[in-house]
Design a protein around this motif. Structure first.
Motif, PDB file in Angstrom:
ATOM      1  N   PHE A 110       0.851  -1.196   0.000  1.00 43.49           N
ATOM      2  CA  PHE A 110       0.000   0.000   0.000  1.00 43.49           C
ATOM      3  C   PHE A 110       0.888   1.247   0.000  1.00 43.49           C
ATOM      4  CE2 PHE A 110      -1.999  -3.434   2.407  1.00 43.49           C
ATOM      5  CZ  PHE A 110      -3.152  -3.638   1.655  1.00 43.49           C
ATOM      6  N   PRO A 111       1.549   1.534  -1.098  1.00 40.01           N
ATOM      7  CA  PRO A 111       2.568   2.597  -1.105  1.00 40.01           C
ATOM      8  C   PRO A 111       2.013   3.985  -0.805  1.00 40.01           C
ATOM      9  CG  PRO A 111       2.102   1.809  -3.336  1.00 40.01           C
ATOM     10  CD  PRO A 111       1.445   0.857  -2.401  1.00 40.01           C
ATOM     11  N   GLU A 112       0.708   4.173  -0.940  1.00 38.80           N
ATOM     12  CA  GLU A 112       0.109   5.485  -0.664  1.00 38.80           C
ATOM     13  C   GLU A 112      -0.406   5.608   0.766  1.00 38.80           C
ATOM     14  OE1 GLU A 112      -1.668   6.049  -5.182  1.00 38.80           O
ATOM     15  OE2 GLU A 112      -2.769   4.914  -3.685  1.00 38.80           O
ATOM     16  N   SER A 113      -0.304   4.567   1.561  1.00 36.52           N
ATOM     17  CA  SER A 113      -0.835   4.627   2.926  1.00 36.52           C
ATOM     18  C   SER A 113       0.187   5.260   3.862  1.00 36.52           C
ATOM     19  CB  SER A 113      -1.188   3.223   3.426  1.00 36.52           C
ATOM     20  OG  SER A 113      -0.039   2.404   3.515  1.00 36.52           O
ATOM     21  N   PRO A 114      -0.235   6.188   4.728  1.00 40.32           N
ATOM     22  CA  PRO A 114       0.696   6.807   5.672  1.00 40.32           C
ATOM     23  C   PRO A 114       1.161   5.812   6.729  1.00 40.32           C
ATOM     24  CG  PRO A 114      -1.544   7.545   6.097  1.00 40.32           C
ATOM     25  CD  PRO A 114      -1.601   6.740   4.842  1.00 40.32           C
ATOM     26  N   LYS A 115       2.425   5.872   7.090  1.00 37.69           N
ATOM     27  CA  LYS A 115       2.974   4.936   8.069  1.00 37.69           C
ATOM     28  C   LYS A 115       2.229   5.003   9.393  1.00 37.69           C
ATOM     29  CE  LYS A 115       7.387   3.493  10.127  1.00 37.69           C
ATOM     30  NZ  LYS A 115       6.936   3.497  11.521  1.00 37.69           N
ATOM     31  N   GLU A 116       1.776   6.206   9.770  1.00 31.38           N
ATOM     32  CA  GLU A 116       1.094   6.332  11.056  1.00 31.38           C
ATOM     33  C   GLU A 116      -0.234   5.570  11.089  1.00 31.38           C
ATOM     34  OE1 GLU A 116       0.582  10.314   8.832  1.00 31.38           O
ATOM     35  OE2 GLU A 116       2.177   8.845   9.211  1.00 31.38           O
ATOM     36  N   ALA A 117      -0.817   5.349   9.916  1.00 27.93           N
ATOM     37  CA  ALA A 117      -2.057   4.575   9.894  1.00 27.93           C
ATOM     38  C   ALA A 117      -1.829   3.151  10.368  1.00 27.93           C
ATOM     39  CB  ALA A 117      -2.649   4.573   8.486  1.00 27.93           C
ATOM     40  N   TRP A 118      -0.642   2.620  10.104  1.00 26.54           N
ATOM     41  CA  TRP A 118      -0.291   1.285  10.574  1.00 26.54           C
ATOM     42  C   TRP A 118       0.214   1.318  12.014  1.00 26.54           C
ATOM     43  CZ3 TRP A 118      -1.345  -2.784   7.364  1.00 26.54           C
ATOM     44  CH2 TRP A 118      -1.651  -2.447   6.035  1.00 26.54           C
ATOM     45  N   ASP A 119       1.012   2.331  12.333  1.00 32.28           N
ATOM     46  CA  ASP A 119       1.565   2.423  13.684  1.00 32.28           C
ATOM     47  C   ASP A 119       0.488   2.709  14.719  1.00 32.28           C
ATOM     48  OD1 ASP A 119       4.032   2.017  12.540  1.00 32.28           O
ATOM     49  OD2 ASP A 119       4.614   4.140  12.586  1.00 32.28           O
ATOM     50  N   ASP A 120      -0.432   3.612  14.407  1.00 35.00           N
ATOM     51  CA  ASP A 120      -1.443   4.020  15.383  1.00 35.00           C
ATOM     52  C   ASP A 120      -2.445   2.908  15.687  1.00 35.00           C
ATOM     53  OD1 ASP A 120      -0.206   6.452  15.361  1.00 35.00           O
ATOM     54  OD2 ASP A 120      -1.768   7.505  14.236  1.00 35.00           O
ATOM     55  N   HIS A 121      -2.574   1.950  14.784  1.00 38.63           N
ATOM     56  CA  HIS A 121      -3.562   0.886  14.967  1.00 38.63           C
ATOM     57  C   HIS A 121      -2.914  -0.485  15.081  1.00 38.63           C
ATOM     58  CE1 HIS A 121      -6.681   3.828  14.118  1.00 38.63           C
ATOM     59  NE2 HIS A 121      -5.985   4.212  13.073  1.00 38.63           N
ATOM     60  N   ALA A 122      -1.624  -0.487  15.425  1.00 36.13           N
ATOM     61  CA  ALA A 122      -0.869  -1.746  15.470  1.00 36.13           C
ATOM     62  C   ALA A 122      -1.478  -2.746  16.445  1.00 36.13           C
ATOM     63  CB  ALA A 122       0.584  -1.468  15.844  1.00 36.13           C
ATOM     64  N   SER A 123      -2.114  -2.269  17.514  1.00 37.61           N
ATOM     65  CA  SER A 123      -2.618  -3.172  18.548  1.00 37.61           C
ATOM     66  C   SER A 123      -3.682  -4.120  18.018  1.00 37.61           C
ATOM     67  CB  SER A 123      -3.181  -2.367  19.733  1.00 37.61           C
ATOM     68  OG  SER A 123      -4.262  -1.554  19.308  1.00 37.61           O
ATOM     69  N   TRP A 124      -4.468  -3.680  17.036  1.00 39.21           N
ATOM     70  CA  TRP A 124      -5.497  -4.582  16.509  1.00 39.21           C
ATOM     71  C   TRP A 124      -5.219  -5.045  15.077  1.00 39.21           C
ATOM     72  CZ3 TRP A 124      -8.102  -2.887  12.184  1.00 39.21           C
ATOM     73  CH2 TRP A 124      -8.159  -1.507  11.954  1.00 39.21           C
TER      74      TRP A 124
ATOM     75  N   ASP B 157      -2.362  -6.361  14.252  1.00 37.48           N
ATOM     76  CA  ASP B 157      -1.561  -7.557  14.499  1.00 37.48           C
ATOM     77  C   ASP B 157      -2.406  -8.534  15.317  1.00 37.48           C
ATOM     78  OD1 ASP B 157       0.436  -9.401  14.936  1.00 37.48           O
ATOM     79  OD2 ASP B 157       1.627  -8.121  16.260  1.00 37.48           O
ATOM     80  N   PRO B 158      -2.551  -9.798  14.899  1.00 36.06           N
ATOM     81  CA  PRO B 158      -1.887 -10.492  13.793  1.00 36.06           C
ATOM     82  C   PRO B 158      -2.763 -10.680  12.557  1.00 36.06           C
ATOM     83  CG  PRO B 158      -2.824 -12.127  15.243  1.00 36.06           C
ATOM     84  CD  PRO B 158      -3.224 -10.760  15.809  1.00 36.06           C
ATOM     85  N   HIS B 159      -3.984 -10.185  12.629  1.00 36.98           N
ATOM     86  CA  HIS B 159      -4.930 -10.517  11.561  1.00 36.98           C
ATOM     87  C   HIS B 159      -4.560  -9.898  10.216  1.00 36.98           C
ATOM     88  CE1 HIS B 159      -7.455 -12.284  14.583  1.00 36.98           C
ATOM     89  NE2 HIS B 159      -7.622 -11.137  15.211  1.00 36.98           N
ATOM     90  N   PHE B 160      -3.901  -8.729  10.256  1.00 38.85           N
ATOM     91  CA  PHE B 160      -3.677  -7.993   9.025  1.00 38.85           C
ATOM     92  C   PHE B 160      -2.213  -7.668   8.752  1.00 38.85           C
ATOM     93  CE2 PHE B 160      -7.760  -6.769  10.995  1.00 38.85           C
ATOM     94  CZ  PHE B 160      -8.590  -7.438  10.117  1.00 38.85           C
ATOM     95  N   VAL B 161      -1.386  -7.729   9.777  1.00 41.33           N
ATOM     96  CA  VAL B 161       0.053  -7.520   9.602  1.00 41.33           C
ATOM     97  C   VAL B 161       0.761  -8.142  10.795  1.00 41.33           C
ATOM     98  CG1 VAL B 161       0.124  -5.274  10.779  1.00 41.33           C
ATOM     99  CG2 VAL B 161       1.816  -5.804   9.012  1.00 41.33           C
ATOM    100  N   ASP B 162       1.934  -8.675  10.561  1.00 41.12           N
ATOM    101  CA  ASP B 162       2.762  -9.213  11.640  1.00 41.12           C
ATOM    102  C   ASP B 162       3.679  -8.098  12.123  1.00 41.12           C
ATOM    103  OD1 ASP B 162       5.122 -10.381  12.935  1.00 41.12           O
ATOM    104  OD2 ASP B 162       4.337 -12.313  12.279  1.00 41.12           O
ATOM    105  N   SER B 163       3.489  -7.662  13.350  1.00 39.46           N
ATOM    106  CA  SER B 163       4.242  -6.510  13.844  1.00 39.46           C
ATOM    107  C   SER B 163       5.733  -6.812  13.971  1.00 39.46           C
ATOM    108  CB  SER B 163       3.690  -6.056  15.196  1.00 39.46           C
ATOM    109  OG  SER B 163       3.807  -7.088  16.159  1.00 39.46           O
ATOM    110  N   GLY B 164       6.094  -8.085  14.116  1.00 38.50           N
ATOM    111  CA  GLY B 164       7.499  -8.432  14.222  1.00 38.50           C
ATOM    112  C   GLY B 164       8.221  -8.370  12.891  1.00 38.50           C
ATOM    113  N   THR B 165       7.627  -8.965  11.870  1.00 37.29           N
ATOM    114  CA  THR B 165       8.251  -8.997  10.541  1.00 37.29           C
ATOM    115  C   THR B 165       7.836  -7.821   9.675  1.00 37.29           C
ATOM    116  OG1 THR B 165       6.446 -10.297   9.586  1.00 37.29           O
ATOM    117  CG2 THR B 165       8.268 -11.507  10.626  1.00 37.29           C
ATOM    118  N   ARG B 166       6.746  -7.151  10.036  1.00 30.90           N
ATOM    119  CA  ARG B 166       6.127  -6.085   9.238  1.00 30.90           C
ATOM    120  C   ARG B 166       5.731  -6.595   7.851  1.00 30.90           C
ATOM    121  NH1 ARG B 166       7.015  -1.526   7.798  1.00 30.90           N
ATOM    122  NH2 ARG B 166       5.131  -0.613   8.664  1.00 30.90           N
TER     123      ARG B 166
END
Length: 304
Positions: free
Chosen positions: A29-43, A45-54
């Motif tokens: 998702f090259p157009e998605s802001p990094k904070e959108a993933w960081d701010d919602h990392a708690s939910w 992971d793990p269903h949509f992204v692996d926080s360890g491997t990213r």
């Protein structure tokens, strides 16, 4: 729970694959802001992204519908034994998809309609299976509904150069053309009414023929959006396309249109690839959207 009922339609989630797809959010998702993933990392992971491997996690699944006495499949995943030299995640799989379908009470000959929302590698694979040395339709009695715009776009004879590059190589030849030769493909344009509950609508952008399936039954609403969404982050950031969108501007406009209508009509949004609960209700949040609630399907992480 793998099944819900909306009005007169029963929806069952049939799994083929859940896990990593070898792409980080920045790649997928090259157009998605990094904070959108960081701010919602708690939910996420793990269903949509692996926080360890990213690495992004994704589901490949078929939505099984029973409507007006007919058995309908929405998208058919990757398939087994398919040679995918430029999509190694999907090459030569050996999954138990047909066994999972049987556990849902459906044999291949029971299927009346197969819907391919578009003709990417991970949406048409089980259209066919390998019978000796020949690819033949998996569902011998079914009518396969395919958007004509995608049929024409992905036909190698027409010489189009997709953003996917060679990622869809062999797909038309082994998963689309055999169905057409067998006389089981119905190529539709604009829109197609299936029954009183279900209608296909053109939703171009991700691919020229991308489509959505709308469900309207009693007071219940749902929309099967294919690849308009690969991740719930695209609900929060509706202008963030995947790297596979053929027409980026068209994909953004279509996503906003479909999400807006879902929010206004309280329709359940059912993408092709969401892990977790698999489907979601959305609400407007200014110029963007928010997640109002998840469907009651059992998350994949809880099934393993």
């Amino acid at each position: 729970m793998d099944q819900i009922t909306l009005g007169d339609v029963t929806i069952t989630r049939v799994r083929e694959y859940f896990g990593p797809v070898d792409m980080t959010p920045e790649t997928f998702f090259p157009e998605s802001p990094k904070e959108a993933w960081d701010d919602h990392a708690s939910w996420l992971d793990p269903h949509f992204v692996d926080s360890g491997t990213r690495i992004v996690n994704s589901a490949v699944q078929t939505w099984l519908l029973r409507s007006e006495g007919r058995t309908i499949l929405v998208d058919t995943g990757v398939g087994n034994h398919k040679e995918r030299p430029y999509a190694p995640v999907w090459s030569r799989l050996e999954t138990d998809f047909l066994d999972n379908l049987a556990r849902a009470g459906v044999a291949p000959e029971d299927v009346d309609i197969v819907i391919n929302t578009h003709l990417h590698v991970d949406h048409v694979g089980w259209n066919t299976y390998l019978d000796g040395r020949d690819w033949v339709p998996t569902f011998p009695r079914a009518t396969y509904l395919m958007p004509k715009a995608d049929f024409d776009f992905w036909n190698p004879a027409n010489g189009h150069e997709p953003v996917l590059g060679r990622g869809n190589q062999n797909v038309f030849e082994d998963s689309v053309a055999p169905v057409h030769r067998a006389g089981q493909a119905l190529l539709w344009e604009g829109g197609h009414r299936i029954d009183a509950n279900l209608r296909l609508e053109a939703a171009p952008g991700h691919t020229p023929g991308s489509s959505v399936l709308t469900l309207t039954s009693g007071t219940d609403r749902a929309v099967f959006v294919g690849d308009l969404l690969h991740s719930p982050v695209q609900i929060l950031e509706p202008d963030a396309n995947s790297c596979f969108c053929e027409d980026p501007a068209g994909a953004r406009a279509t996503r906003r249109k479909v999400l807006g209508r879902a929010a206004d009509t309280n329709a359940l949004v059912i993408p092709a690839h969401l892990g977790g609960h698999g489907a979601v209700e959305v609400a407007r949040a200014g110029e963007k959207f928010s997640i109002k609630g998840w469907a009651p399907f059992t998350p994949y992480a809880e099934q393993n």
